[in-house]
Design a protein around this motif. Sequence first.
Motif, PDB file in Angstrom:
ATOM      1  N   PHE A  84       0.147   4.463   0.286  1.00 57.41           N
ATOM      2  CA  PHE A  84      -0.203   5.212   1.705  1.00 57.41           C
ATOM      3  C   PHE A  84       0.457   4.799   3.021  1.00 57.41           C
ATOM      4  N   CYS A  85       0.310   3.492   3.197  1.00 56.96           N
ATOM      5  CA  CYS A  85       1.056   2.906   4.270  1.00 56.96           C
ATOM      6  C   CYS A  85       2.491   3.260   4.201  1.00 56.96           C
ATOM      7  N   HIS A 133      -6.515   2.785   0.596  1.00 57.79           N
ATOM      8  CA  HIS A 133      -6.249   3.054   1.817  1.00 57.79           C
ATOM      9  C   HIS A 133      -7.104   4.289   2.189  1.00 57.79           C
ATOM     10  N   CYS A 159       0.931  -1.320   0.023  1.00 61.80           N
ATOM     11  CA  CYS A 159      -0.075  -0.028   0.055  1.00 61.80           C
ATOM     12  C   CYS A 159       0.872   1.344   0.073  1.00 61.80           C
ATOM     13  N   HIS A 192      -3.700   1.121   8.371  1.00 62.58           N
ATOM     14  CA  HIS A 192      -4.334   0.780   7.301  1.00 62.58           C
ATOM     15  C   HIS A 192      -5.861   0.305   7.168  1.00 62.58           C
TER      16      HIS A 192
HETATM   17 ZN    ZN Z   1      -2.470   1.186   3.488  1.00 62.25          ZN
END
Ligand code: ZN
Length: 143
Positions: A7-8, A98, A5, A49
């Motif tokens: 954004f993670c 996310h 991910c 998340h």
């Molecule tokens: Zn994420």
Amino acid sequence: MSSECVFCKIAKGEIPCAKLYEDREIIAFLDIMPATKRGGHTLVIPKKHYEHVTEMPDELLCKTMSVAKRVACALMKEADGVNILLNNGKAAGQYVKHAHIHVVPRYKDDKIGLAHWESVKYHPGEMEEVQARIKKLLEEGNC
Ligand code: ZN
Ligand code: 5GP
């Protein structure tokens, strides 16, 4: 947590971002492909998340929205308006899986198509049917 991910990875500092705000649970940063030529389009995300905003605990969502409000307040100092948007699910335009809130500064005559859609009309009695259907969904729990 998803290892793929994006954004993670941003939340963990593994991918750089133009950060505007950060605390233990939330981070706000500039969208890499802003909706406005003048920039300022910001994403506010929980560090943890969740694919959908609708899966987030209320308290965390409130904190995330509160940061979005602060960012919106700052953007309003130079913009004419702000759209605060949530795309929840692919059909609603969510591509990054996310949960995130968009804060988009708006300017007079910027001609960005975020807040206008072609509206339709209910047939006689249809609105009441829709109301009953969605009330039932709300009342059956899990929401
Ligand atoms: Zn994420
Ligand atoms: P969505 O359509 O999923 O609601 O919006 C996701 C947003 O994330 C898009 O506006 C896109 O430009 C932004 N975005 C995707 N990848 C990155 C990235 O690596 N960094 C930043 N800052 N923004 C990203």
